[in-house]
Design a protein around this motif. Structure first.
Motif, PDB file in Angstrom:
ATOM      1  N   GLN A  54      65.521  48.836  34.739  1.00 35.70           N
ATOM      2  CA  GLN A  54      65.378  47.956  36.106  1.00 35.70           C
ATOM      3  C   GLN A  54      63.706  47.412  36.065  1.00 35.70           C
ATOM      4  OE1 GLN A  54      67.938  46.691  38.124  1.00 35.70           O
ATOM      5  NE2 GLN A  54      69.107  47.746  36.592  1.00 35.70           N
ATOM      6  N   PRO A  55      63.568  46.255  36.747  1.00 42.89           N
ATOM      7  CA  PRO A  55      62.023  46.059  36.676  1.00 42.89           C
ATOM      8  C   PRO A  55      61.345  47.136  37.691  1.00 42.89           C
ATOM      9  CG  PRO A  55      63.433  44.232  37.311  1.00 42.89           C
ATOM     10  CD  PRO A  55      64.299  45.381  37.252  1.00 42.89           C
ATOM     11  N   ALA A  56      60.051  47.105  37.277  1.00 47.37           N
ATOM     12  CA  ALA A  56      59.341  48.287  38.005  1.00 47.37           C
ATOM     13  C   ALA A  56      59.092  47.537  39.337  1.00 47.37           C
ATOM     14  CB  ALA A  56      57.841  48.350  37.348  1.00 47.37           C
ATOM     15  N   ASP A  57      59.022  48.345  40.450  1.00 50.17           N
ATOM     16  CA  ASP A  57      58.683  48.055  41.794  1.00 50.17           C
ATOM     17  C   ASP A  57      57.305  47.344  42.010  1.00 50.17           C
ATOM     18  OD1 ASP A  57      61.358  49.086  42.711  1.00 50.17           O
ATOM     19  OD2 ASP A  57      60.342  50.969  43.015  1.00 50.17           O
TER      20      ASP A  57
ATOM     21  N   THR B 112      58.327  45.067  31.199  1.00 52.29           N
ATOM     22  CA  THR B 112      58.333  44.887  32.483  1.00 52.29           C
ATOM     23  C   THR B 112      59.660  45.813  33.143  1.00 52.29           C
ATOM     24  OG1 THR B 112      58.144  42.567  32.189  1.00 52.29           O
ATOM     25  CG2 THR B 112      59.078  42.959  34.136  1.00 52.29           C
ATOM     26  N   ASN B 113      60.699  46.331  32.677  1.00 48.74           N
ATOM     27  CA  ASN B 113      61.741  46.968  33.038  1.00 48.74           C
ATOM     28  C   ASN B 113      61.279  48.466  32.990  1.00 48.74           C
ATOM     29  OD1 ASN B 113      63.019  44.726  33.786  1.00 48.74           O
ATOM     30  ND2 ASN B 113      64.618  44.953  32.034  1.00 48.74           N
TER      31      ASN B 113
ATOM     32  N   PHE C  43      58.328  52.380  42.489  1.00 46.76           N
ATOM     33  CA  PHE C  43      57.940  53.206  41.255  1.00 46.76           C
ATOM     34  C   PHE C  43      57.162  52.218  40.403  1.00 46.76           C
ATOM     35  CE2 PHE C  43      61.826  55.455  42.325  1.00 46.76           C
ATOM     36  CZ  PHE C  43      61.248  56.830  42.461  1.00 46.76           C
ATOM     37  N   PHE C  44      56.101  52.489  39.790  1.00 47.82           N
ATOM     38  CA  PHE C  44      55.490  51.751  38.807  1.00 47.82           C
ATOM     39  C   PHE C  44      56.332  51.863  37.241  1.00 47.82           C
ATOM     40  CE2 PHE C  44      51.943  51.720  35.702  1.00 47.82           C
ATOM     41  CZ  PHE C  44      51.745  50.268  35.570  1.00 47.82           C
ATOM     42  N   TYR C  45      56.471  53.043  37.006  1.00 49.84           N
ATOM     43  CA  TYR C  45      57.530  53.290  36.066  1.00 49.84           C
ATOM     44  C   TYR C  45      58.087  54.790  36.433  1.00 49.84           C
ATOM     45  CZ  TYR C  45      53.625  56.734  34.580  1.00 49.84           C
ATOM     46  OH  TYR C  45      53.083  57.685  34.402  1.00 49.84           O
ATOM     47  N   TYR C  46      59.317  54.653  35.672  1.00 42.84           N
ATOM     48  CA  TYR C  46      60.108  56.043  35.862  1.00 42.84           C
ATOM     49  C   TYR C  46      60.646  55.876  34.347  1.00 42.84           C
ATOM     50  CZ  TYR C  46      63.308  59.607  38.102  1.00 42.84           C
ATOM     51  OH  TYR C  46      63.896  60.647  38.594  1.00 42.84           O
ATOM     52  N   THR C  47      60.463  56.739  33.633  1.00 43.89           N
ATOM     53  CA  THR C  47      60.809  56.858  31.961  1.00 43.89           C
ATOM     54  C   THR C  47      60.917  57.960  31.450  1.00 43.89           C
ATOM     55  OG1 THR C  47      59.973  55.622  29.986  1.00 43.89           O
ATOM     56  CG2 THR C  47      58.176  56.636  31.100  1.00 43.89           C
TER      57      THR C  47
ATOM     58  N   SER D 141      64.280  52.994  49.427  1.00 46.56           N
ATOM     59  CA  SER D 141      63.355  53.009  48.117  1.00 46.56           C
ATOM     60  C   SER D 141      63.429  51.455  47.769  1.00 46.56           C
ATOM     61  CB  SER D 141      63.760  53.918  46.963  1.00 46.56           C
ATOM     62  OG  SER D 141      65.427  53.442  46.791  1.00 46.56           O
ATOM     63  N   ARG D 142      62.243  50.953  47.107  1.00 50.48           N
ATOM     64  CA  ARG D 142      62.113  49.513  46.981  1.00 50.48           C
ATOM     65  C   ARG D 142      63.519  49.152  45.954  1.00 50.48           C
ATOM     66  NH1 ARG D 142      55.790  48.411  45.889  1.00 50.48           N
ATOM     67  NH2 ARG D 142      54.993  49.703  47.561  1.00 50.48           N
ATOM     68  N   ASP D 143      63.955  50.095  45.176  1.00 50.77           N
ATOM     69  CA  ASP D 143      64.871  49.680  44.352  1.00 50.77           C
ATOM     70  C   ASP D 143      66.369  49.594  45.007  1.00 50.77           C
ATOM     71  OD1 ASP D 143      65.470  52.283  44.473  1.00 50.77           O
ATOM     72  OD2 ASP D 143      65.172  52.807  42.181  1.00 50.77           O
ATOM     73  N   GLY D 144      66.411  50.155  46.264  1.00 44.42           N
ATOM     74  CA  GLY D 144      67.727  50.107  46.979  1.00 44.42           C
ATOM     75  C   GLY D 144      68.522  51.151  47.028  1.00 44.42           C
ATOM     76  N   VAL D 145      68.292  52.426  45.902  1.00 43.17           N
ATOM     77  CA  VAL D 145      68.821  53.619  45.660  1.00 43.17           C
ATOM     78  C   VAL D 145      68.971  54.490  46.856  1.00 43.17           C
ATOM     79  CG1 VAL D 145      69.141  55.632  44.505  1.00 43.17           C
ATOM     80  CG2 VAL D 145      68.388  53.310  43.266  1.00 43.17           C
ATOM     81  N   PHE D 146      67.781  54.646  47.547  1.00 43.51           N
ATOM     82  CA  PHE D 146      67.493  55.555  48.737  1.00 43.51           C
ATOM     83  C   PHE D 146      67.825  54.450  50.223  1.00 43.51           C
ATOM     84  CE2 PHE D 146      64.734  58.889  46.576  1.00 43.51           C
ATOM     85  CZ  PHE D 146      65.850  59.533  46.411  1.00 43.51           C
ATOM     86  N   ALA D 147      68.772  54.765  50.872  1.00 40.96           N
ATOM     87  CA  ALA D 147      69.124  53.982  52.122  1.00 40.96           C
ATOM     88  C   ALA D 147      69.634  55.131  52.941  1.00 40.96           C
ATOM     89  CB  ALA D 147      69.935  52.929  51.887  1.00 40.96           C
TER      90      ALA D 147
END
Length: 171
Positions: free
Chosen positions: A162-165, A152-153, A136-140, A47-53
């Motif tokens: 966190q900032p959107a990807d 932005t977050n 993610f564009f958003y996860y809210t 995932s772009r946010d680094g959570v999935f690796a």
């Protein structure tokens, strides 16, 4: 390309689109067996946010089991995809998939807009994911959707927003 090759390409693209839909069903219904069938043994999940690796099928399964344990009900919707078959290797393809998900996370109803950057490979005669990256564009929280769209977050899946990807990372 001759007619037979063009038909094969269309059939391949349709099989990949079905694969993308099967992914959402496997996630929503927590189908471990189906999840094993849609990834290659050496697949990567990031995932772009680094959570999935996760690298390798068993690590991917472990990652999803932990996710399923943390989430309540979910519903994934695929909106569209752009799939490109590799001209130099017709057993490989790439794709961009747009989707939404409705989930319950930590007891809260949440909404997510997702882009998947995919790599596909024909393995044992079937198209499978060889790499899948989520952004993610958003996860809210559902009740914060309107406010989150102005921020932005927009990735609010975790304790600290966190900032959107995207689109910020594209600038």
């Amino acid at each position: 390309m001759d007619l037979e090759a063009r038909i094969q390409r269309l059939e391949d693209i349709e099989e990949i689109r079905a694969l993308v839909t099967r992914y959402g069903i496997a996630m929503d219904e927590r189908r471990e067996g189906e999840t094993r069938e849609i990834f290659t043994p050496d697949a990567k999940l990031t995932s772009r946010d680094g959570v999935f690796a996760a690298e390798g099928l068993e690590t991917i399964i472990t990652t999803y089991k932990a996710r399923w344990d943390a989430l309540g009900p979910s519903n994934h919707f695929v909106h569209g995809s752009v799939i490109e078959i590799d001209d130099s290797d017709p057993d490989r393809a790439t794709g961009i998939v747009t989707a939404h998900a409705e989930v319950v996370r930590n007891g809260k109803p949440m909404l997510a807009a997702i882009t998947y950057n995919d790599q596909y490979r024909r393995h044992d005669g079937k198209w499978k994911f060889s790499a899948r990256e989520l952004g993610f564009f958003y996860y809210t929280e559902a009740d914060r959707y309107a406010q989150t769209m102005l921020e932005t977050n927009r990735n609010r899946a975790y304790d600290d927003p966190q900032p959107a990807d995207y689109p910020q990372v594209l600038r």
